[in-house]
Design a protein around this motif. Structure first.
Motif, PDB file in Angstrom:
ATOM      1  N   GLY A  90       2.043   5.749  -1.994  1.00 19.15           N
ATOM      2  CA  GLY A  90       3.510   6.475  -1.754  1.00 19.15           C
ATOM      3  C   GLY A  90       4.929   6.775  -2.336  1.00 19.15           C
ATOM      4  O   GLY A  90       5.287   7.910  -3.283  1.00 19.15           O
ATOM      5  N   SER A 120       1.643   1.806   8.883  1.00 15.14           N
ATOM      6  CA  SER A 120       1.750   2.677   7.846  1.00 15.14           C
ATOM      7  C   SER A 120       0.073   2.793   7.269  1.00 15.14           C
ATOM      8  O   SER A 120      -0.123   3.836   6.456  1.00 15.14           O
ATOM      9  CB  SER A 120       2.063   2.388   6.643  1.00 15.14           C
ATOM     10  N   ASN A 142       0.398  -1.532   0.127  1.00 20.99           N
ATOM     11  CA  ASN A 142      -0.109   0.086   0.201  1.00 20.99           C
ATOM     12  C   ASN A 142       0.430   1.316   0.347  1.00 20.99           C
ATOM     13  O   ASN A 142       0.487   2.131  -0.536  1.00 20.99           O
ATOM     14  CB  ASN A 142      -0.989   0.073   1.502  1.00 20.99           C
ATOM     15  N   ARG A 143       2.416   1.728   0.633  1.00 21.76           N
ATOM     16  CA  ARG A 143       2.823   2.412   0.892  1.00 21.76           C
ATOM     17  C   ARG A 143       3.233   2.653  -0.340  1.00 21.76           C
ATOM     18  O   ARG A 143       3.624   4.058  -1.462  1.00 21.76           O
ATOM     19  CB  ARG A 143       3.808   2.146   2.163  1.00 21.76           C
TER      20      ARG A 143
END
Ligand SMILES: *Cc1c(COP(=O)(O)O)cnc(C)c1O
Length: 401
Positions: A113, A353, A108-109
């Motif tokens: 991100g 996170s 996901n990060r």
């Protein structure tokens, strides 16, 4: 290369033939960066420089591709390096991903991100709700569907045949993170997926002594290029390759994957059945339990239910935290899939996170990576930690009364 029919025979022999030069039964670790040339660009065995190819890495890639029923595998320095290379090999700015919501926090990060600023968007969906998966498609921009099953840490089961159909209807590819199941329990490419990714740090390495990742592709093309060509170019040009020592350890671990998974399955099943009857345990999440909502599906698409068990505590966060800090044999740490048992308080460890987002992990949840130790020892350790969690949360209730 010879083709073998059995999983364990393939695991031991594919890509792992004896060294033709010396007869060494175990292929050596080719700890070299470069290869001598017999004339300009005259290569003895096709190897020039170890970022492009290295025999130890290639042997492991052949072994893993054979076990996943893929056409090619590519080994990277970590699971996230593999995912990053795959995403950049296939996507361009403006693309959209339909992303299974219950997944590894680092994935996901990476997608939000690192790829977000490069113009890649995503929609997180409930992996068990195919209607929601289909509804998340953005015609013209959805390029990838990405799912993990069993999921981390909620142990949800995604219908891979259904996900593959929806992805292909949308003109997109399906990527499956097969880290939890491993190829011994589940082969997504056989169910219609286009790409499998692994953190080989986990069950494939199997001994918590190496970090690694891999991408395995089916014989398919995307945007006019074979998947193997796109990912191979990214591996060479991006350079996040796995080193020879790491590939040797991953290959050695992979040889015993079948043996280890049988034991992980048996220990996890027994502990899950025992845990659900213990006072203070509100719920045990394990696809091998008949009451698990994904049980029937898991029984169809997997050949075993795996070694990860999550549990939730009726007394909430305090009990979960006390339990996670009270085991002795189960080591409190992130990661999973090794021969030793681990315990993790996911909401503040692996999944920190996504804390505070819709994807946050319940604070009363603890995840167990059940190792291959003897069941009575594991059970005794958990029983003592449960007792401590009950005592402390009971005292908290008394104190606050
Ligand atoms: C650990 C893990 C990753 C990331 O792999 P690293 O080797 O830590 O980079 C990805 N997916 C899943 C399911 C994992 O458990």
């Amino acid at each position: 290369m010879a083709q073998y029919s059995g999983f364990n025979t393939t695991a031991v022999h594919a890509g792992q033939e004896p060294d033709p030069l010396t007869g060494a039964v175990i292929p050596p670790i080719y700890q070299t960066s470069t290869f001598v040339q017999d004339g300009i660009n005259v290569l003895r065995a096709g190897h020039e420089y170890s970022r492009g190819s290295n025999p130890t890495r290639n042997g492991f890639e052949t072994q893993l591709a054979a076990l996943e029923h893929g056409t090619a595998a590519f080994a990277f320095a970590s699971g996230l390096a593999a995912e990053d290379a795959l995403l950049r090999a296939l996507l361009k700015p403006g693309d959209h991903i339909v992303l299974g919501g219950d997944g590894y926090g680092g994935t996901n990060r990476l997608i939000n991100g690192l790829l977000g600023p490069w113009g890649v968007t995503n929609t997180a969906v409930d992996i068990t709700d195919l209607t929601a998966v289909g509804a998340a498609v953005r015609p013209g921009s959805t390029a990838l569907f990405w799912v993990e099953t069993p999921s981390n840490p909620l142990l949800g089961i995604a219908d891979l045949i259904g996900w593959a159909r929806l992805a292909h209807d949308a003109g997109a590819l399906l990527v499956v993170d097969n880290t939890f199941a491993s190829p011994y329990l589940q082969r997504p490419l056989d169910l219609g997926a286009d790409v499998v990714v692994h953190s080989t740090t986990k069950y494939i390495g199997g001994h918590s002594d190496v970090l690694g990742g891999a991408v395995v592709v089916a014989d398919r093309a995307f945007r006019g290029k074979a998947l193997a060509e796109s990912v191979g170019y990214q591996q060479f040009a991006g350079g996040a390759v796995a080193g020879p020592q790491d590939c040797f350890l991953a290959a050695r671990g992979l040889k015993t994957l079948g043996l280890r998974m049988e034991r992980h399955n048996a220990n996890a099943q027994a502990l899950a059945e025992w845990l659900r009857d213990q006072p203070g345990v509100a719920e045990v999440l394990y696809p091998g339990l008949p009451e698990h909502p994904g049980h029937a599906l898991a029984a169809q698409q997997m050949s075993g239910f795996g070694g990860i068990v999550s549990l939730r505590f009726s007394a909430g966060e305090a009990a979960a935290r006390t339990f996670a800090e009270s085991t002795r044999l189960f080591a409190l740490s992130v990661s999973l899939g090794g021969v030793e048992s681990l315990v993790c308080y996911c909401s503040e460890m692996t999944h920190a996170s996504v804390r505070g987002t819709a994807l946050a992990v319940p604070t009363d949840l603890v995840r167990l990576s059940v190792g291959v130790e003897d069941l009575p020892d594991l059970q005794q350790d958990l029983a003592a930690a449960l007792q401590r969690a009950r005592e402390l949360s009971g005292r908290a209730v008394v104190l606050s009364a």
